[in-house]
Design a protein around this motif. Sequence first.
Motif, PDB file in Angstrom:
ATOM      1  N   LEU A  87      87.337  73.935   8.165  1.00 32.68           N
ATOM      2  CA  LEU A  87      88.242  75.019   7.749  1.00 32.68           C
ATOM      3  C   LEU A  87      89.277  75.227   8.846  1.00 32.68           C
ATOM      4  N   ASP A  88      90.558  75.093   8.478  1.00 34.14           N
ATOM      5  CA  ASP A  88      91.643  75.185   9.460  1.00 34.14           C
ATOM      6  C   ASP A  88      92.326  76.544   9.311  1.00 34.14           C
ATOM      7  N   GLU A  89      91.960  77.501  10.176  1.00 29.52           N
ATOM      8  CA  GLU A  89      92.596  78.822  10.250  1.00 29.52           C
ATOM      9  C   GLU A  89      92.708  79.478   8.874  1.00 29.52           C
ATOM     10  N   VAL A  90      91.598  79.475   8.132  1.00 31.89           N
ATOM     11  CA  VAL A  90      91.582  80.124   6.820  1.00 31.89           C
ATOM     12  C   VAL A  90      91.553  81.636   6.950  1.00 31.89           C
ATOM     13  N   ASP A  91      91.308  82.164   8.150  1.00 32.91           N
ATOM     14  CA  ASP A  91      91.206  83.607   8.342  1.00 32.91           C
ATOM     15  C   ASP A  91      92.522  84.213   8.822  1.00 32.91           C
ATOM     16  N   VAL A  99      86.950  89.005   8.026  1.00 32.20           N
ATOM     17  CA  VAL A  99      86.535  87.915   8.923  1.00 32.20           C
ATOM     18  C   VAL A  99      85.031  87.969   9.156  1.00 32.20           C
ATOM     19  N   ALA A 100      84.517  89.161   9.312  1.00 32.41           N
ATOM     20  CA  ALA A 100      83.071  89.323   9.506  1.00 32.41           C
ATOM     21  C   ALA A 100      82.305  88.845   8.285  1.00 32.41           C
ATOM     22  N   LYS A 101      82.873  89.154   7.075  1.00 31.31           N
ATOM     23  CA  LYS A 101      82.203  88.704   5.850  1.00 31.31           C
ATOM     24  C   LYS A 101      82.186  87.190   5.787  1.00 31.31           C
ATOM     25  N   ILE A 102      83.307  86.562   6.150  1.00 36.09           N
ATOM     26  CA  ILE A 102      83.350  85.093   6.143  1.00 36.09           C
ATOM     27  C   ILE A 102      82.340  84.536   7.153  1.00 36.09           C
ATOM     28  N   SER A 103      82.289  85.156   8.298  1.00 37.53           N
ATOM     29  CA  SER A 103      81.348  84.701   9.333  1.00 37.53           C
ATOM     30  C   SER A 103      79.918  84.800   8.844  1.00 37.53           C
ATOM     31  N   ASN A 104      79.578  85.927   8.228  1.00 39.39           N
ATOM     32  CA  ASN A 104      78.205  86.089   7.716  1.00 39.39           C
ATOM     33  C   ASN A 104      77.901  85.044   6.654  1.00 39.39           C
ATOM     34  N   TYR A 105      78.862  84.799   5.739  1.00 41.99           N
ATOM     35  CA  TYR A 105      78.613  83.817   4.684  1.00 41.99           C
ATOM     36  C   TYR A 105      78.383  82.431   5.287  1.00 41.99           C
ATOM     37  N   ILE A 106      79.203  82.051   6.264  1.00 43.40           N
ATOM     38  CA  ILE A 106      79.052  80.717   6.872  1.00 43.40           C
ATOM     39  C   ILE A 106      77.695  80.592   7.559  1.00 43.40           C
ATOM     40  N   ARG A 107      77.285  81.639   8.277  1.00 41.47           N
ATOM     41  CA  ARG A 107      75.988  81.585   8.969  1.00 41.47           C
ATOM     42  C   ARG A 107      74.858  81.485   7.961  1.00 41.47           C
ATOM     43  N   GLU A 108      74.984  82.193   6.818  1.00 40.60           N
ATOM     44  CA  GLU A 108      73.913  82.164   5.828  1.00 40.60           C
ATOM     45  C   GLU A 108      73.798  80.806   5.162  1.00 40.60           C
ATOM     46  N   GLN A 111      77.224  71.477   7.609  1.00 39.35           N
ATOM     47  CA  GLN A 111      77.807  71.860   8.884  1.00 39.35           C
ATOM     48  C   GLN A 111      79.221  72.391   8.634  1.00 39.35           C
ATOM     49  N   PHE A 112      79.527  73.591   9.188  1.00 32.92           N
ATOM     50  CA  PHE A 112      80.856  74.189   9.071  1.00 32.92           C
ATOM     51  C   PHE A 112      81.601  73.992  10.370  1.00 32.92           C
ATOM     52  N   ILE A 113      82.775  73.434  10.316  1.00 31.10           N
ATOM     53  CA  ILE A 113      83.658  73.281  11.476  1.00 31.10           C
ATOM     54  C   ILE A 113      84.872  74.161  11.191  1.00 31.10           C
ATOM     55  N   VAL A 114      84.994  75.204  11.986  1.00 35.16           N
ATOM     56  CA  VAL A 114      86.014  76.215  11.724  1.00 35.16           C
ATOM     57  C   VAL A 114      87.022  76.206  12.868  1.00 35.16           C
ATOM     58  N   ILE A 115      88.286  76.054  12.558  1.00 34.42           N
ATOM     59  CA  ILE A 115      89.381  76.200  13.521  1.00 34.42           C
ATOM     60  C   ILE A 115      89.929  77.601  13.346  1.00 34.42           C
ATOM     61  N   SER A 116      89.803  78.422  14.368  1.00 33.81           N
ATOM     62  CA  SER A 116      90.166  79.823  14.213  1.00 33.81           C
ATOM     63  C   SER A 116      90.634  80.382  15.539  1.00 33.81           C
ATOM     64  N   LEU A 117      91.452  81.459  15.455  1.00 32.88           N
ATOM     65  CA  LEU A 117      91.888  82.203  16.624  1.00 32.88           C
ATOM     66  C   LEU A 117      91.298  83.601  16.642  1.00 32.88           C
ATOM     67  N   LYS A 118      90.415  83.910  15.662  1.00 34.22           N
ATOM     68  CA  LYS A 118      89.799  85.227  15.555  1.00 34.22           C
ATOM     69  C   LYS A 118      88.458  85.214  16.276  1.00 34.22           C
ATOM     70  N   THR A 119      88.297  86.241  17.153  1.00 32.01           N
ATOM     71  CA  THR A 119      87.037  86.343  17.918  1.00 32.01           C
ATOM     72  C   THR A 119      85.868  86.582  17.004  1.00 32.01           C
ATOM     73  N   GLY A 120      86.114  87.213  15.858  1.00 28.20           N
ATOM     74  CA  GLY A 120      85.017  87.503  14.944  1.00 28.20           C
ATOM     75  C   GLY A 120      84.363  86.260  14.429  1.00 28.20           C
ATOM     76  N   LEU A 121      85.035  85.130  14.432  1.00 25.71           N
ATOM     77  CA  LEU A 121      84.445  83.893  13.934  1.00 25.71           C
ATOM     78  C   LEU A 121      83.819  83.082  15.066  1.00 25.71           C
ATOM     79  N   LEU A 166      81.062  75.971  20.557  1.00 18.90           N
ATOM     80  CA  LEU A 166      82.506  75.986  20.613  1.00 18.90           C
ATOM     81  C   LEU A 166      82.981  74.623  21.092  1.00 18.90           C
ATOM     82  N   VAL A 167      84.092  74.143  20.507  1.00 15.29           N
ATOM     83  CA  VAL A 167      84.676  72.865  20.891  1.00 15.29           C
ATOM     84  C   VAL A 167      86.138  73.123  21.227  1.00 15.29           C
ATOM     85  N   GLY A 168      86.535  72.703  22.397  1.00 10.72           N
ATOM     86  CA  GLY A 168      87.927  72.852  22.800  1.00 10.72           C
ATOM     87  C   GLY A 168      88.573  71.494  22.954  1.00 10.72           C
TER      88      GLY A 168
END
Length: 1220
Positions: A1152-1156, A1164-1173, A1180-1190, A1197-1199
């Motif tokens: 997911l590329d910056e979907v938030d 963002v918290a709801k998306i985070s909870n759904y991904i964790r569940e 495996q979820f690979i999320v590109i994000s700038l939001k701390t909530g994710l 973390l991968v930089g």
Amino acid sequence: MDAISFVLGIKSSHLRSAHLRDLVYRGRVLRTSKINGDGSATAGGVNGHVNGDAGSGDEDTQSGPQERYDPKSAWVMAVYEDDAGDEQLWKRTITNQGASEYRINDRVVTAQQYNEALESENILIKARNFLVFQGDVEAIASQSPRDLTRLIEQISGSLEYRAEYERLKEVQDEALEQQNFTLHRRRGINSELKQYQEQKREAEDYAKKADERDQAIVTHILWKLYHFQRVIEESEAEIQKHQEELKEQRRGIEQYDKALEEAKKDQAKVGRDVSKAEKQIKQKEKDMEAKQNGLVPIDEKIGITNKNLKRCNARIAEIAKERDNHSSSVKQSTKDLKVVEKAQAQWESDFRKLAEQEGRELSEADIQEYNRLREDVNKRTSADQTKVDNLTRQQKGDEETVNSLRSKVDSAQWQIEKLEGELDDIRERRVGLKNQAEQTSKDITEKKKVLNERNSERLRSAQIRTEKDEKLQEVLTKLLEAEDGRKQNEKEVRLRATVADIKRMFPGVKGRVSELCKPVEKRYATAVSTILGRNFDAVIVENEKTAIDCIQYLREQRRGQATFIPLDTIQFTSPNLSLKGNHRGSRMAVDTISYDRSLERAVSYICSNAIVCDDLTVAKHICWEKKNDVKAVTLDGSIIHKGGNMTGGQGSKQDTRRWEDTEVENLRKLKDKLLSELSALPEPRRGNSDEEILQGELSGLEQNLKYLKDEIRAHERNESSKQKELKHVEQELAGAEPKYDEKQRDLQSLKSSLQEHTDVVSEVEDDVFKEFCQRLGYADIRVYEAQQGSLQQEGAQKKLEFSTQKSRLESRIVYEQQQLQEVKNRVKALEDKAKQDEALITELDAEKESTQNELDVLSAELEQLTEQLEELKAKHAKKGDKVADQRREVQKRSKNVEGTLKTIQSLESERQLSAANKYTLLRRCKLENINLPLEEESRGLDQLPIDMLQADPDAMDVDEDPDTTAFQTSDIQDYGIEVDFDDLDEDLRENDDPKVEKTLEDSIKALTAELESLTPNMRATERFESVKDRLQKVDDEYENARKRAKNTKEQFAEVKTKRNELFNKAFSHISEQIGPIYRDLTREERLPMGGQAYLDIEDTDEPYLSGIKYHAMPPLKRFRDMDHLSGGEKTMAALALLFAVHSYQPSPFFVLDEVDAALDNANVAKISNYIREHAGPGMQFIVISLKTGLFQSSEALVGIYRDQTANSSKALTLDLRKYQ
């Protein structure tokens, strides 16, 4: 993201460059670095540019292009560990030329093998079920139903069958169209084959029936020709015998004709006297009617004047009542004034007596003492006493003024009330008069409208009558000129009556040629009658059957003979148009005749190529010099025949009269028509009488309206006068009331001042007269003085009242006298008007009496003329009886002649009819090529002329006097044609009953009807074989088309089933998952139920051909379109759809590329909870994000950063599970 997309096989069009070669990094590497073969760089030293820059622009300029170490290729490798723990290395290399290389576990493979290896792990490159690019979320949320359908097609794999589906559908449609086309061709050819088969049989039957019909026609013609020849021979013998008898009968009736003519002349002379007397009677009746009509407006005027007089007298009576009221009011007011004056005199007498009775006598000493004390008081209160006296005098004057003003106000108020009442009465009467005037105006308008209509109708009727009278006079003049010295012979009379009878009985009869055709100019009359010749009295009919019926009627009724020209079968030679304009003095005979275009065939038959010339010179030039084969006729009747021989003029007298017969008959018909139209028109005198009555009524109404308008103006003047008077009285009242109020206030003030000075004087009087009053027994001196002065005061008050009453009564008397004078003036005006009306009535009565006397004189003269007319009518009747007796004598002796003539005419008609019928049948055989059996010595039918008169076309009939010659018969030509009657049966020869002919005709009609119903195609046999061969070819084509359509249909159904199954399977799964996923994404503690989302398919049969609508309803919000949702709501809905799509054949990882980007912290918290569940070993979820909530809730973390020295990307990882 580009590196992940690149290594997993995504096309360059979905990446940040249009071409794959653009993906190779083109930045400068360090000079100390060394480019490896795979495009990486190895550091050879440090030049201080740790940030990866290759140096400044100056260094680049100095070092030149040979010092650039640009990479030649680039690569990305993905390390994938499956559920069993085995690792796979997927590597994709790209050169700066755009060529790609694929490796799996360091083994080079093709792009297809590379894709198949990815698909084996459910990584679908086309569907991109493993990643979501930046910005795709919003595009997915707002995509159209068709785009959503395409997405599901990609996920389900049904898109792979799309091209094959469309190709097979097109092939199937083409095959079905071809099958239908060949089927229709086959059916058409089958139908054509059956049609030609039936036509072949009909053609054979038709040939047989045609032979039978031809034989029946020949038999019928032979039968008719046989009996026509027999009738001709028998009639010739009978005619010869009766002609001898006719000559003897005609010699005995000449003297009776002369006696009849003398009797007719005597009767005509008496008839003219009768007409003259009738004209005189009509003139007298017209004069009487004019006088009677003149009485009508006089009576109307008398009636109107009487009505006006009665109305005027009634008005005088009404005003007289008003006058009597005013007069009685004056008398009553005068009487009341006298009563008041008498009462005043009586009161003054009584007052004097009362004053003498109530006065108390004092002694001389008391009086002297009173005077002394009064002088003392006067001395002490001289100033106050003076003021009291002055004020008292002033008070009396003011009281008189106040009383006068009060009387004036009361009088003005009374006058105002009376004037207002009179104004109301005047207005009421004026309104009533206006209503009457309006109604009278309406009546006048209606009367004028009716009168104008009557005048217009009368003028129109008079104009029509004048036109009809002029036409009638013209017709009568022409009749008189035409009948002057003219005598009709018996033949013309009988022929006219006969033609009239057959026209009435047979609708197809047009009339005689002489009636239907006329010369266009009178100068052509002789020439046209010469050209018509024997056809002058011929009868034109519509068809041959009508002509036969007419001839049969003439034969049965013995009405003589006539020539008939049938329009349908007459044969004629078309005029030679080249003869037109051949000479200035000539013209075609057809052009000199006026006729109806429906008779063109008959006129062309009669005239042929004949021409009319102005004189004999022109005729000779055309016929002899120019050698034209035509018949030329001059205006005087001279003829140059086609053969060249010339006949002299025939004399115009008899021919002109023959033309005049038709003209006279037409003139008589026109006269009768005009007389009937004139009788139908309304009588003008009766119309004039009605108009005079209307005019009288209109004059009365206008006079009444004038009277009403005068009354209205008088009332308006009276009302204006009353209003002015009322205004004047109101102004007086308005001026008097303030003065009265002011004087009243002044009087009250004066009384107050007087009271103050009186009190001062009273105190002095009480002090001075105290002892005097005690001694005399008075309370104070004022009681004594009041006793002596009260009577005087009372008398003054009473006098003032009497004066006021007298003033009011005198004012009323003056006003009533004025009103009485006005009423008398009005009465006098009305009486003058009544006298004028009485004088007018007297004058009208005198005029009426004079007119009545004139009517009596005219009536006496009319009676005298009527008696004379009766005598003349009796004399005319006697002359008529004498004419009738002479006519009966002539008719008695002519009866045998007429009988013989009728017999001869009947026989000649039968003979001519049979000859004409014989010729018609022979001509028919010639024209229709009927094979008629002929004798051996007979001439052939080809020798038969088409025109029956062609043997002597230039012959001209000249009527002869039937009184001197016998009945002439015409020759009958057989043209040398002799028919062989041997084939005719003896039964048919002996029987000429019409039933036999009907039987023969019915047989022919039956055979002809059968032939007409068959209408065969004579080429049906040869066409039948041709169509049969075509049918065999089309059958083969149809069978091939049917097999091809069946195969393509089965192939298409197979592909359609596969595509449908794949699509429905994916759609069902996604549709079931979308609701729970969206509910999980939108659920929170206060909204545990979350939102709702569902998919709606438009076409259930073939869903991939239509759209799929995606509906999402956030929590606590009503349904609305996706376009109306906020950015965060769209993102949540799009993610739910992406997760649902990914759940069908899920890939092992989801990028997911910056979907938030458009989400707030809560979402963002709801998306985070759904991904964790939903994350796990297989997902495996690979999320590109700038939001701390994710990233703060992630497991690792991968930089990614760029290593300038190595000219490559580097990764830094951090495992967060140990911190959670």
